[in-house]
Design an enzyme around this catalytic site. Sequence first.
Site, PDB file in Angstrom:
ATOM      1  N   SER A 155       5.732   6.784  40.658  1.00 34.72           N
ATOM      2  CA  SER A 155       4.475   7.395  40.343  1.00 34.72           C
ATOM      3  C   SER A 155       3.485   7.651  41.526  1.00 34.72           C
ATOM      4  O   SER A 155       2.697   8.409  41.938  1.00 34.72           O
ATOM      5  CB  SER A 155       3.608   6.827  39.386  1.00 34.72           C
ATOM      6  OG  SER A 155       3.451   5.380  39.384  1.00 34.72           O
ATOM      7  N   ASP A 214      -5.402  -1.195  38.740  1.00 37.24           N
ATOM      8  CA  ASP A 214      -4.087  -2.305  38.209  1.00 37.24           C
ATOM      9  C   ASP A 214      -3.224  -2.890  39.175  1.00 37.24           C
ATOM     10  O   ASP A 214      -2.109  -3.495  38.678  1.00 37.24           O
ATOM     11  CB  ASP A 214      -3.153  -1.355  37.268  1.00 37.24           C
ATOM     12  CG  ASP A 214      -2.651  -0.086  38.295  1.00 37.24           C
ATOM     13  OD1 ASP A 214      -2.774  -0.062  39.230  1.00 37.24           O
ATOM     14  OD2 ASP A 214      -1.773   0.656  37.312  1.00 37.24           O
ATOM     15  N   HIS A 245      -1.211   1.338  41.462  1.00 33.80           N
ATOM     16  CA  HIS A 245      -1.459   2.710  41.522  1.00 33.80           C
ATOM     17  C   HIS A 245      -2.753   2.636  42.643  1.00 33.80           C
ATOM     18  O   HIS A 245      -3.829   2.739  42.156  1.00 33.80           O
ATOM     19  CB  HIS A 245      -1.819   3.429  40.185  1.00 33.80           C
ATOM     20  CG  HIS A 245      -0.849   3.501  39.402  1.00 33.80           C
ATOM     21  ND1 HIS A 245      -0.551   2.610  38.689  1.00 33.80           N
ATOM     22  CD2 HIS A 245       0.289   4.422  39.344  1.00 33.80           C
ATOM     23  CE1 HIS A 245       0.586   3.081  37.648  1.00 33.80           C
ATOM     24  NE2 HIS A 245       1.183   4.009  38.546  1.00 33.80           N
TER      25      HIS A 245
END
Length: 217
Positions: free
Chosen positions: A15, A191, A194
């Site tokens: 991601s 978090d 990210h």
Amino acid sequence: MILGKGQKLLFIGDSITDCDRAKPEGEGLFGALGTGYVSYVDGLLQAVYPELGIRVVNKGISGNTVRDLKARWQEDVIAQKPDWVSIMIGINDVWRQYDLPFIKEKHVYVDEYEETLRSLVMGTKPHVTGIILMTPFYIEGNEHDPMRRTMDEYGLVVKQIAEETNSIFVDTQAAFHEVLKTLYPAALAWDRVHPSVAGHMILARAFLKAIDFDWGK
């Protein structure tokens, strides 16, 4: 700079690389490269080295582990015929061990990680000009934090493989560490995984420094 005229630079990962890039082909206009470090690298290459015409492709997929990369490698890397391949993988390999501790089949332990990543790099080297290996990272300044400690172990594997295969090495954890001397982790990632815009800029800067980007050009 190590990139040559008209060369194709392909980024692959999870991601952090994906960042909502276009599917199936992360290339072109209208945010096709996503909103993260890949787009920043592309923007700076175009702005500073327009004469080189570097072609940037984003093949990141959110949630991927090195196991997932192996499954799609032929289609998403080899068949693309890139000149350079940049790999950043390992965050989910580690993270699943901590956020899903009881679902063991989602865990990719360090032995499998090392064997798979080495195999992908070795199998790809004959087909490309070069490979750039970026460490996975955890945006946590406390090196004794359990997840940070595990992530560092995976990062050492990346460094070892880079040395063994004469690949370019990007220590993303070290790049974050410098900024974490001043900023609290949540300022760079809610978090700790990210990154914010600043976090992605840190990644882009570390990548560009590793390929000898001329910041004074």
